[in-house]
Motif scaffolding. Sequence first.
Motif, PDB file in Angstrom:
ATOM      1  N   UNK A  38       0.820  -1.224   0.000  1.00  0.00           N
ATOM      2  CA  UNK A  38       0.000   0.000   0.000  1.00  0.00           C
ATOM      3  C   UNK A  38       0.857   1.280   0.000  1.00  0.00           C
ATOM      4  N   UNK A  39       2.093   1.169   0.487  1.00  0.00           N
ATOM      5  CA  UNK A  39       2.978   2.361   0.496  1.00  0.00           C
ATOM      6  C   UNK A  39       3.422   2.722  -0.924  1.00  0.00           C
ATOM      7  N   UNK A  42      -1.815   2.486  -4.864  1.00  0.00           N
ATOM      8  CA  UNK A  42      -3.154   2.391  -4.297  1.00  0.00           C
ATOM      9  C   UNK A  42      -3.815   1.128  -4.861  1.00  0.00           C
ATOM     10  N   UNK A  45      -7.596   1.965  -6.363  1.00  0.00           N
ATOM     11  CA  UNK A  45      -7.898   2.937  -7.421  1.00  0.00           C
ATOM     12  C   UNK A  45      -6.694   3.173  -8.327  1.00  0.00           C
ATOM     13  N   UNK A  47      -5.112   6.091 -10.858  1.00  0.00           N
ATOM     14  CA  UNK A  47      -5.255   7.548 -10.902  1.00  0.00           C
ATOM     15  C   UNK A  47      -4.577   8.098 -12.155  1.00  0.00           C
ATOM     16  N   UNK A  97     -15.661  10.778  -9.968  1.00  0.00           N
ATOM     17  CA  UNK A  97     -14.325  10.228 -10.275  1.00  0.00           C
ATOM     18  C   UNK A  97     -13.395  11.236 -10.939  1.00  0.00           C
ATOM     19  N   UNK A  99     -11.640  15.417 -10.557  1.00  0.00           N
ATOM     20  CA  UNK A  99     -11.526  16.681  -9.821  1.00  0.00           C
ATOM     21  C   UNK A  99     -10.626  17.653 -10.587  1.00  0.00           C
ATOM     22  N   UNK A 112      -7.422  15.496 -11.935  1.00  0.00           N
ATOM     23  CA  UNK A 112      -7.150  14.180 -11.355  1.00  0.00           C
ATOM     24  C   UNK A 112      -8.368  13.286 -11.558  1.00  0.00           C
ATOM     25  N   UNK A 114      -9.899   9.430 -10.912  1.00  0.00           N
ATOM     26  CA  UNK A 114      -9.690   8.175 -10.184  1.00  0.00           C
ATOM     27  C   UNK A 114     -10.683   7.132 -10.689  1.00  0.00           C
ATOM     28  N   UNK A 116     -11.928   2.985 -10.015  1.00  0.00           N
ATOM     29  CA  UNK A 116     -11.809   1.753  -9.234  1.00  0.00           C
ATOM     30  C   UNK A 116     -11.072   0.700 -10.046  1.00  0.00           C
ATOM     31  N   UNK A 121     -10.596  -4.124  -6.513  1.00  0.00           N
ATOM     32  CA  UNK A 121     -11.294  -3.282  -5.539  1.00  0.00           C
ATOM     33  C   UNK A 121     -12.244  -4.145  -4.700  1.00  0.00           C
ATOM     34  N   UNK A 125     -12.081  -5.008  -0.698  1.00  0.00           N
ATOM     35  CA  UNK A 125     -13.193  -4.680   0.206  1.00  0.00           C
ATOM     36  C   UNK A 125     -13.554  -5.890   1.061  1.00  0.00           C
ATOM     37  N   UNK A 128     -10.598  -6.735   3.537  1.00  0.00           N
ATOM     38  CA  UNK A 128     -10.521  -5.815   4.683  1.00  0.00           C
ATOM     39  C   UNK A 128     -11.848  -5.714   5.426  1.00  0.00           C
ATOM     40  N   UNK A 130     -14.800  -4.620   4.644  1.00  0.00           N
ATOM     41  CA  UNK A 130     -15.553  -3.365   4.581  1.00  0.00           C
ATOM     42  C   UNK A 130     -17.059  -3.569   4.703  1.00  0.00           C
TER      43      UNK A 130
END
Lengths: 188, 151
Positions: A38-39, A42, A45, A47, A97, A99, A112, A114, A116, A121, A125, A128, A130
């Motif tokens: 994750x570092x 993403x 998503x 981007x 999605x 901006x 930007x 984004x 999924x 994805x 979910x 984790x 969700x």
Amino acid sequence: MKKFPFRKWNNILHRDIGYLIFGLTIVYGISGIAVNHIQDWNPNYSKEEEIFSISPITQIATTDEILKESLHKLNIAETPTNYFRPDSFTIQIFFDEKEYSIDLPTGNVFLEQTHERKVLYEMNQLHLNSPKGIWTFIADLYAGCLIFIAITGLFVLKGKTGITGRGAYLTIIGVLIPIIYWIYYLYF
Amino acid sequence: MKTKLLILFFAFSISLYAGVKKYGKKISLKEKTKISTIIENPEKYDGKRILIEGKIVDVCETRGCWIKIAGEKDFQSIKFKVEDGVIIFPLDSKGKKILAEGVFSVTKLTKEELIESAKEIAKENNEQFDSTKITSGKTVIKILGEGAEIK
């Protein structure tokens, strides 16, 4: 009295539960790798970023006018889902999605988008938890099955390659890996 | 008839799901506090549970562990920080409306503490960090988020 056929039932359960949790193991395995890094990226998503310019927007008093002028200069007819001015020089315009962040005095636009990551994805979910609710129960059951599979796996074979032979060494190595790593992590 | 009812039930369920997405604990407060009111007098709300309504203007890119919520006025937003992994805000929630509940906190940071905190945030967002831009301490306000509903 007839002896209970332990190994037979051990192997049947190991095999059938293994089949049953195949799908979930793939989901958790793939998502595990994705979320582990994750570092660096993403996992949910993708981007896309783009920088371009429009003519500067100055001498406009209200935010509504700035928004209207920005949309006009961006050649966008669609109504934004929202907008915000974080400071007096910037306006953020939000669409689904997407901006646009506009530096008003220079007209520089940062776009930007984004999206999924399809399938991944959904896998993340679930991994984790969700959705919570009933998925918590399914995930707990799956974890229990994994433990069961690990234990029954020890007794699938007998003899030299079983738990009394090579299997014992490999199992000890497998148990030592997290212990040795944790000691290394704490003290080195 | 049964099939029609089932279809209606599923359509209704999907519409409910699509309408509001809930995160974390159930919202318990009824009365909303305006973001502008909080920002005018943050000390008054320090340590208090509050419910705010606004629009999401920023999201933590790596973990979805915080969002910034703006209210009705320009230039004003509050960070809504949640426990890592407990709530994960989707990256595409920017611009959406949110109802959020949590405990408001005011922290006075020294210059050194602020540099350390900004360094962490930059690292989280994979951004460059220039410590020379921070010249003095600052009062940091945030909501320790517990539950939210995104429309």
